[in-house]
Design a protein around this motif. Structure first.
Motif, PDB file in Angstrom:
ATOM      1  N   TRP A  18       0.835  -1.201   0.000  1.00 26.87           N
ATOM      2  CA  TRP A  18       0.000   0.000   0.000  1.00 26.87           C
ATOM      3  C   TRP A  18       0.874   1.256   0.000  1.00 26.87           C
ATOM      4  N   ASP A  22       1.072   4.093  -2.983  1.00 25.50           N
ATOM      5  CA  ASP A  22       0.773   5.512  -2.765  1.00 25.50           C
ATOM      6  C   ASP A  22       1.943   6.408  -3.132  1.00 25.50           C
ATOM      7  N   GLN A  26       0.910   5.406  -7.832  1.00 28.86           N
ATOM      8  CA  GLN A  26      -0.207   6.286  -8.177  1.00 28.86           C
ATOM      9  C   GLN A  26       0.275   7.701  -8.467  1.00 28.86           C
ATOM     10  N   HIS A  29      -3.223  11.559  -6.684  1.00 29.88           N
ATOM     11  CA  HIS A  29      -3.338  12.391  -5.485  1.00 29.88           C
ATOM     12  C   HIS A  29      -1.949  12.826  -5.004  1.00 29.88           C
ATOM     13  N   LEU A  32      -0.703  11.997  -1.250  1.00 25.92           N
ATOM     14  CA  LEU A  32      -0.328  10.627  -0.885  1.00 25.92           C
ATOM     15  C   LEU A  32       1.139  10.326  -1.169  1.00 25.92           C
ATOM     16  N   ILE A  37      -0.531   6.415   2.719  1.00 28.67           N
ATOM     17  CA  ILE A  37      -1.537   5.769   3.581  1.00 28.67           C
ATOM     18  C   ILE A  37      -2.224   6.777   4.488  1.00 28.67           C
ATOM     19  N   ARG A  40      -4.592   9.535   3.337  1.00 25.40           N
ATOM     20  CA  ARG A  40      -5.966   9.227   2.959  1.00 25.40           C
ATOM     21  C   ARG A  40      -6.975   9.730   3.986  1.00 25.40           C
ATOM     22  N   PHE A  43      -8.973  12.704   2.825  1.00 27.30           N
ATOM     23  CA  PHE A  43     -10.168  12.485   2.020  1.00 27.30           C
ATOM     24  C   PHE A  43     -11.355  12.085   2.897  1.00 27.30           C
TER      25      PHE A  43
END
Length: 571
Positions: A18, A22, A26, A29, A32, A37, A40, A43
């Motif tokens: 994860w 992030d 990705q 965003h 991140l 992690i 988040r 959000f």
């Protein structure tokens, strides 16, 4: 292996995967990347913002949270329709726009939103948009942030003000078709180049370029002053030591429309001793459309302040100052001991650049603008130099680094200041000779229409463009605290800014500008106006705190800003 251990190891693997996703995979965003992690949670909290607003209060600094949401939605090119009612209606007093009974369709409104500044100059500035990104220095803004703004300005066709940090290499990020006589190129060895090409295959381009840069420049502290030319696959930066005749006589077409701002520190156009360098100025103006002399700023009536943390070797190179030391400019512009001296200096710049030159000021009352208007009129009569435009910053204008005690105590609101300057220049018969630019808490299309109605020819926006470029209003812009801008936009912290999404945010910057113009067309349509130049104060209504409607703007502002006996009749 026991079930507990298996579950524990699985959880660890999931968390690691994860985290990697992030931070390194990705690219949607920004937050991140810097806060894998845990970021988040932002959000999650955003989802709870509206339901819990009634408990924790509404937006207080801006007119409403709806306006901020409009900026963020426009940046992402989302539809900005509201359902049922505003989340936070605008409080009174407020300006209203007069509509017409027979409205126009949007396609009946002109798409032209241009303005010409310095019509009498040899090279006037034909701005394709009445909206510009307001001054933001490369230094207060990260190099990556500046590049995003430049890309956005070029794609969106709107001007960008350099800020007092001057014309840095980051403003050349779109300029690949250059003459090597005024540009310095640096290339890596064959091995370094092959590693770069291999990195492009396995990683994204920014990561590959960063790796290439590290191998080429190694321990060079000024490595960030070089841009990467994707066509030639080399690094480049302007060679300001090249002779003046090597520089272009016309601004290259692949550059954004840049307004060069000069502050009391002369950053970018100074000698090592801090004196104004007119040859360096001429070279920089080879790439800029006009000049703005910063006399004052809304939230900062002192000289510009850049704390030592932000004065990196690269910023020091651009500004011709010492690295890692506070860069605090004098409060008074060196050539502004009198209005006559300032206007003579303006004349020097007009001759040197052959382009428009203006001044940025803040207005507190009638007495701030009258001496300027008197001197402009005298100089017009005597054929002496005067400013091509006056840029007015509202008293609530923003700043990354400003004394708190000045933020709400110096300068009029931009609407009052704008009306006053427009009126006084008209009273002295010089309004048609001098354009007016306005800035200060202007965010949305309705803000801009009101500002143009009150007399502005040109609008410079800072906060809105900052938010479009990813700003989450964390208020850590100054760099003076232990916290840094979490998105990497207003910091020189290498860990934060290196993960800033330049291309993604440049598209958002463009979207914000384009959607402002799109919505302005809709407002003009319901007002029955075909062109933005048809806006005037007669198109406004004012609703005061007692719900009394004022439809005569002159009478209204006579009471608001012209209290002194006899001032409203002076000419």
């Amino acid at each position: 292996m026991g079930t507990g251990i298996t579950l524990f190891l699985s959880l660890v693997i999931i968390i690691i995967a994860w985290y990697i996703h992030d931070k390194y995979v990705q690219r949607t965003h920004q937050i991140l990347v810097n806060y894998p992690i845990i970021g988040r949670l932002r959000f999650v909290f955003q989802e709870f913002r509206e339901p819990f607003r009634q408990y924790f209060g509404d937006e207080k600094f801006y007119e409403s949270m709806d306006k901020l949401d409009w900026v963020y939605n426009a940046s992402r090119d989302k539809i900005s329709f509201s359902s049922f009612s505003p989340a936070q209606p605008l409080e009174k007093p407020k300006f209203m726009l007069r509509h017409t009974n027979i409205v126009l369709n949007d396609d009946e409104v002109d798409n032209e939103f241009n303005v010409t500044l310095g019509e009498n100059r040899e090279q006037p500035f034909f701005a394709k948009s009445v909206i510009a990104r307001a001054p933001m220095s490369d230094g207060s803004i990260s190099p990556e942030g500046t590049r995003a703004f430049v890309y956005g300005a070029k794609m969106g066709g709107f001007p960008i003000n350099s800020g007092e940090g001057g014309l840095t290499s980051n403003f050349f990020v779109t300029h690949y078709d250059y003459d090597e006589r005024y540009m310095k190129e640096v290339r890596g060895s064959i091995l370094e180049y092959k590693i770069f090409k291999l990195a492009k295959i396995f990683f994204n381009e920014p990561v590959a370029v960063d790796l290439y840069r590290k191998r080429v420049f190694k321990n060079d502290l000024e490595a960030d002053t070089y841009m990467f030319n994707k066509d030639k696959e080399c690094f480049y930066r302007p060679n300001w030591e090249a002779p003046l005749e090597s520089f272009p006589s016309v601004v290259p077409e692949d550059m954004a429309d840049i307004i060069l701002q000069i502050s009391s520190g002369f950053y970018g156009v100074r000698t090592k001793e801090g004196e104004f360098d007119i040859e360096r100025y001429k070279k920089q103006m080879s790439f800029c459309k006009m000049t703005e002399i910063k006399i004052a700023q809304g939230a900062k009536q002192t000289g510009g302040k850049l704390v030592a943390k932000k004065v990196t070797p690269s910023i020091a190179y651009y500004r011709n100052i010492e690295a890692n030391k506070d860069a605090f400019s004098p409060n008074r512009f060196p050539y502004a001991n009198t209005i006559e001296e300032l206007f003579n200096f303006i004349g020097t710049l007009q001759v040197a650049s052959k382009k428009p030159v203006g001044i940025k000021i803040v207005i507190s009352d009638h007495d701030n603008i009258v001496p300027l208007a008197q001197e402009i009129k005298r100089r017009i009569d005597l054929n002496l130099p005067y400013p091509d435009y006056i840029s007015i910053d509202g008293g609530s204008g923003g700043s990354a680094t400003a004394p708190l005690d000045m933020m709400e105590r110096i300068g009029m609101d931009i609407r009052d200041a704008l009306y006053l300057v427009d009126k006084v220049l008209k009273d002295y018969g010089v309004r048609d000779k001098v354009k007016i630019s306005a800035s200060g808490k202007i965010l949305t299309p309705d803000d801009i229409v009101i500002i143009l109605c009150l007399g502005a020819d040109f609008v410079q926006i800072a906060r809105g463009f900052m938010m479009s470029a990813g700003c989450i209003r964390a208020r850590f812009c100054s760099g003076a605290t232990k916290h840094q801008c979490p998105v990497g936009l207003a910091t020189q912290d290498i860990k934060k800014r290196k993960h800033y999404f330049v291309k993604k945010h440049s598209q958002n910057v463009k979207n914000y500008h384009n959607n402002i113009l799109k919505s302005m067309k809709s407002l003009l349509a319901v007002m029955g106006l075909k062109n933005v130049k048809d806006l005037s104060k007669e198109k406004l209504i004012f609703l005061d705190k007692d719900s009394i409607i004022h439809d005569d703007m002159d009478a209204l502002f006579e009471r608001r800003v012209l209290k002194k006996k006899g001032k409203s009749d002076e000419s």
